[in-house]
Scaffold this motif. Structure first.
Motif, PDB file in Angstrom:
ATOM      1  N   PRO A   4       0.795  -1.295  -0.034  1.00  0.00           N
ATOM      2  CA  PRO A   4       0.044  -0.040   0.096  1.00  0.00           C
ATOM      3  C   PRO A   4       0.921   1.402  -0.241  1.00  0.00           C
ATOM      4  O   PRO A   4       2.089   1.421   0.465  1.00  0.00           O
ATOM      5  CB  PRO A   4      -0.684   0.054   1.162  1.00  0.00           C
ATOM      6  N   LEU A   5       0.403   2.404  -0.502  1.00  0.00           N
ATOM      7  CA  LEU A   5       1.063   3.737  -0.429  1.00  0.00           C
ATOM      8  C   LEU A   5       1.581   3.926   1.220  1.00  0.00           C
ATOM      9  O   LEU A   5       0.781   3.776   2.140  1.00  0.00           O
ATOM     10  CB  LEU A   5       0.085   4.704  -0.839  1.00  0.00           C
ATOM     11  N   HIS A   6       2.674   4.303   1.177  1.00  0.00           N
ATOM     12  CA  HIS A   6       3.417   4.589   2.302  1.00  0.00           C
ATOM     13  C   HIS A   6       3.626   3.625   3.132  1.00  0.00           C
ATOM     14  O   HIS A   6       3.680   3.445   4.484  1.00  0.00           O
ATOM     15  CB  HIS A   6       2.837   5.756   3.127  1.00  0.00           C
ATOM     16  N   GLY A   7       3.521   2.099   2.832  1.00  0.00           N
ATOM     17  CA  GLY A   7       3.419   0.964   3.397  1.00  0.00           C
ATOM     18  C   GLY A   7       1.949   0.410   4.361  1.00  0.00           C
ATOM     19  O   GLY A   7       1.869  -0.755   4.352  1.00  0.00           O
ATOM     20  N   SER A   8       1.410   1.524   4.577  1.00  0.00           N
ATOM     21  CA  SER A   8       0.047   1.101   5.167  1.00  0.00           C
ATOM     22  C   SER A   8      -1.025   1.931   4.744  1.00  0.00           C
ATOM     23  O   SER A   8      -1.981   1.998   5.765  1.00  0.00           O
ATOM     24  CB  SER A   8       0.240   1.250   6.858  1.00  0.00           C
ATOM     25  N   GLY A   9      -1.026   2.427   3.767  1.00  0.00           N
ATOM     26  CA  GLY A   9      -1.952   3.403   3.425  1.00  0.00           C
ATOM     27  C   GLY A   9      -3.086   2.982   2.402  1.00  0.00           C
ATOM     28  O   GLY A   9      -3.308   1.663   2.569  1.00  0.00           O
ATOM     29  N   PRO A  10      -3.579   3.620   1.438  1.00  0.00           N
ATOM     30  CA  PRO A  10      -4.474   3.113   0.536  1.00  0.00           C
ATOM     31  C   PRO A  10      -3.825   2.129  -0.401  1.00  0.00           C
ATOM     32  O   PRO A  10      -2.586   2.322  -0.597  1.00  0.00           O
ATOM     33  CB  PRO A  10      -5.048   4.363  -0.313  1.00  0.00           C
ATOM     34  N   ARG A  11      -4.626   1.244  -0.842  1.00  0.00           N
ATOM     35  CA  ARG A  11      -4.221   0.322  -1.945  1.00  0.00           C
ATOM     36  C   ARG A  11      -3.961   0.930  -3.089  1.00  0.00           C
ATOM     37  O   ARG A  11      -4.679   1.890  -3.764  1.00  0.00           O
ATOM     38  CB  ARG A  11      -5.321  -0.995  -1.941  1.00  0.00           C
ATOM     39  N   LEU A  12      -2.738   0.729  -3.687  1.00  0.00           N
ATOM     40  CA  LEU A  12      -2.551   1.272  -5.120  1.00  0.00           C
ATOM     41  C   LEU A  12      -2.952   0.256  -6.020  1.00  0.00           C
ATOM     42  O   LEU A  12      -2.593  -1.076  -6.199  1.00  0.00           O
ATOM     43  CB  LEU A  12      -1.041   1.532  -5.242  1.00  0.00           C
ATOM     44  N   VAL A  13      -3.500   0.843  -7.259  1.00  0.00           N
ATOM     45  CA  VAL A  13      -3.733   0.013  -8.370  1.00  0.00           C
ATOM     46  C   VAL A  13      -3.309   0.670  -9.700  1.00  0.00           C
ATOM     47  O   VAL A  13      -3.595   1.986  -9.693  1.00  0.00           O
ATOM     48  CB  VAL A  13      -5.253  -0.447  -8.495  1.00  0.00           C
ATOM     49  N   LEU A  14      -2.887  -0.180 -10.670  1.00  0.00           N
ATOM     50  CA  LEU A  14      -2.425   0.597 -11.850  1.00  0.00           C
ATOM     51  C   LEU A  14      -3.053   0.039 -13.056  1.00  0.00           C
ATOM     52  O   LEU A  14      -3.268  -1.040 -13.153  1.00  0.00           O
ATOM     53  CB  LEU A  14      -0.919   0.345 -12.087  1.00  0.00           C
ATOM     54  N   LEU A  15      -3.645   0.794 -13.924  1.00  0.00           N
ATOM     55  CA  LEU A  15      -4.461   0.516 -15.152  1.00  0.00           C
ATOM     56  C   LEU A  15      -3.672   1.046 -16.306  1.00  0.00           C
ATOM     57  O   LEU A  15      -3.413   2.194 -16.327  1.00  0.00           O
ATOM     58  CB  LEU A  15      -6.071   1.022 -15.056  1.00  0.00           C
ATOM     59  N   ARG A  16      -3.653   0.141 -17.434  1.00  0.00           N
ATOM     60  CA  ARG A  16      -3.012   0.463 -18.365  1.00  0.00           C
ATOM     61  C   ARG A  16      -3.799   0.246 -19.693  1.00  0.00           C
ATOM     62  O   ARG A  16      -4.684  -0.678 -19.757  1.00  0.00           O
ATOM     63  CB  ARG A  16      -1.523  -0.393 -18.737  1.00  0.00           C
ATOM     64  N   CYS A  17      -3.753   1.130 -20.728  1.00  0.00           N
ATOM     65  CA  CYS A  17      -4.699   0.962 -21.904  1.00  0.00           C
ATOM     66  C   CYS A  17      -3.661   0.021 -22.767  1.00  0.00           C
ATOM     67  O   CYS A  17      -3.632   0.488 -24.154  1.00  0.00           O
ATOM     68  CB  CYS A  17      -5.087   2.044 -22.555  1.00  0.00           C
ATOM     69  N   ASN A  18      -3.233  -1.196 -22.506  1.00  0.00           N
ATOM     70  CA  ASN A  18      -2.384  -1.818 -23.250  1.00  0.00           C
ATOM     71  C   ASN A  18      -2.915  -3.173 -23.982  1.00  0.00           C
ATOM     72  O   ASN A  18      -2.522  -4.010 -24.383  1.00  0.00           O
ATOM     73  CB  ASN A  18      -1.231  -2.590 -22.353  1.00  0.00           C
ATOM     74  N   TYR A  19      -4.371  -3.256 -23.791  1.00  0.00           N
ATOM     75  CA  TYR A  19      -5.023  -4.079 -24.739  1.00  0.00           C
ATOM     76  C   TYR A  19      -5.765  -3.682 -25.701  1.00  0.00           C
ATOM     77  O   TYR A  19      -5.931  -2.276 -25.900  1.00  0.00           O
ATOM     78  CB  TYR A  19      -6.291  -4.590 -23.481  1.00  0.00           C
ATOM     79  N   SER A  20      -6.034  -4.460 -27.023  1.00  0.00           N
ATOM     80  CA  SER A  20      -6.627  -4.136 -28.165  1.00  0.00           C
ATOM     81  C   SER A  20      -8.017  -3.665 -27.887  1.00  0.00           C
ATOM     82  O   SER A  20      -8.816  -4.538 -27.347  1.00  0.00           O
ATOM     83  CB  SER A  20      -6.275  -5.004 -29.024  1.00  0.00           C
ATOM     84  N   PRO A  21      -8.503  -2.555 -28.397  1.00  0.00           N
ATOM     85  CA  PRO A  21      -9.768  -2.110 -28.298  1.00  0.00           C
ATOM     86  C   PRO A  21     -10.514  -2.942 -29.257  1.00  0.00           C
ATOM     87  O   PRO A  21     -11.884  -2.856 -29.347  1.00  0.00           O
ATOM     88  CB  PRO A  21      -9.793  -0.523 -28.409  1.00  0.00           C
ATOM     89  N   HIS A  22      -9.923  -3.620 -30.220  1.00  0.00           N
ATOM     90  CA  HIS A  22     -10.649  -4.392 -31.115  1.00  0.00           C
ATOM     91  C   HIS A  22     -11.062  -5.896 -30.561  1.00  0.00           C
ATOM     92  O   HIS A  22     -11.879  -6.568 -30.983  1.00  0.00           O
ATOM     93  CB  HIS A  22      -9.796  -4.600 -32.385  1.00  0.00           C
ATOM     94  N   ASP A  23     -10.326  -6.130 -29.673  1.00  0.00           N
ATOM     95  CA  ASP A  23     -10.598  -7.501 -28.924  1.00  0.00           C
ATOM     96  C   ASP A  23     -11.466  -7.228 -27.680  1.00  0.00           C
ATOM     97  O   ASP A  23     -12.131  -8.276 -27.079  1.00  0.00           O
ATOM     98  CB  ASP A  23      -9.141  -8.139 -28.390  1.00  0.00           C
ATOM     99  N   PHE A  24     -11.581  -6.194 -26.970  1.00  0.00           N
ATOM    100  CA  PHE A  24     -12.113  -5.931 -25.893  1.00  0.00           C
ATOM    101  C   PHE A  24     -13.009  -4.777 -25.803  1.00  0.00           C
ATOM    102  O   PHE A  24     -12.294  -3.870 -26.173  1.00  0.00           O
ATOM    103  CB  PHE A  24     -11.180  -6.005 -24.472  1.00  0.00           C
TER     104      PHE A  24
END
Length: 309
Positions: free
Chosen positions: A109-129
């Protein structure tokens, strides 16, 4: 006795001081909440203690707010089952999307005990999903976090959205209504706080999309958005680099390894999602004023007129 997981000491302190939790009163709080749910003819809600307590925590133990939130949670799932109602973990699109690693829950988590961090990437094909596939996956992971992640439950979530691979085709799938459905769900129904959404690597079409979308979103939600341009160092003041994945110069897991290491979450939660078939609302049985989803969502439209030259 309430069937809930014990919190680490640091999180229990936050739950008491910031969320108004009184540990010895939890069994009675849950009984009161369940009694109200059972009296609603239109509402079929999951009754697990671990699930229900998050609505109380997410509403700082205001029972009235928790009632409204859980009602809206299942009402929206019934209204929009395609993008908010995963029941089959063997759904081909879900499994394929998982393998892209577009959504990564970072281990520390952020700063070791804070909010959960999530990462989103547009690395998928918009033609497939489709955008429906993407939202359905994100909401499914969010439900797992409700049941299993105390840091997300108590301290909320901070999301980083990497737009370096985003194209106009990704945004052309998104209507204003879909965007507002997603925001409304997280503002009015979802029991965990999305504390910040940090956009990085923002290109011209991404800027255009954001500019078109912002006027249609609640001001409260807009205040949580942070835009860091093309220089990732701009993010450092909000999220120190070490809390990012190794692919971003950090020390917090790997976006390549996450889908491999977490493939098991679907098997582990197979029955949980299958049970979702039993939950929702029947609006014909609702006592009093019916929900007006169309009024909540406002105007319709899309982002298909982006100028990407």
């Amino acid at each position: 006795m309430a069937q809930i997981k014990a919190l680490p000491a640091d999180l229990q302190k936050i739950a008491i001081e910031e969320l108004g939790e009184v540990p010895e009163r939890i069994p009675q709080d849950l009984r009161d909440f369940k009694a109200w749910i059972e009296q609603q003819p239109h509402l079929r809600a999951r009754m697990d203690d671990q699930f229900l307590i998050q609505f109380l925590r997410g509403c700082k133990y205001s029972l009235e707010k928790a009632k409204k939130k859980i009602d809206m949670f299942f009402a929206m799932k019934s209204k929009y089952p395609d993008n908010m109602g995963l029941t089959d973990v063997d759904d081909i699109q879900i499994r394929k999307l998982h393998n892209t690693g577009f959504y990564t829950v970072l281990p520390t988590p952020l700063h070791g005990s804070g909010p959960r961090l999530v990462l989103l990437r547009c690395n998928y094909s918009p033609h497939d999903f489709s955008i429906v596939d993407v939202i359905r996956y994100c909401e499914a992971i969010s439900e797992i976090l409700i049941m299993e992640d105390p840091y997300a439950c108590i301290n909320g979530i901070v999301a980083v959205v990497d737009n370096s691979q985003a194209t106009a085709n990704h945004f052309m799938q998104i209507t204003i209504n879909i965007a507002k459905q997603f925001v409304n769900f997280h503002e009015k129904a979802f029991p965990m706080r999305v504390k910040k959404i940090c956009f990085i690597n923002i290109s011209k079409p991404v800027r255009q999309f954001i500019n078109l979308m912002l006027p249609h979103l609640p001001e409260k939600f807009r205040k949580r958005l942070i835009f860091c341009g093309m220089d990732i160092e701009e993010l450092d003041k909000d999220i120190p680099r070490k809390y990012l994945p190794i692919e971003y110069g950090g020390e917090n897991g790997s976006v390549k390894q996450w889908p491999i290491e977490n493939e098991k979450i679907w098997e582990e939660n197979r029955e949980f999602f299958k049970e979702n078939e039993n939950f929702g609302t029947d609006e014909k049985l609702r006592i009093g004023q019916p929900l007006n989803f169309d009024a909540d969502l406002g105007i319709s439209g899309s982002f298909r007129k982006l100028d990407v030259d």
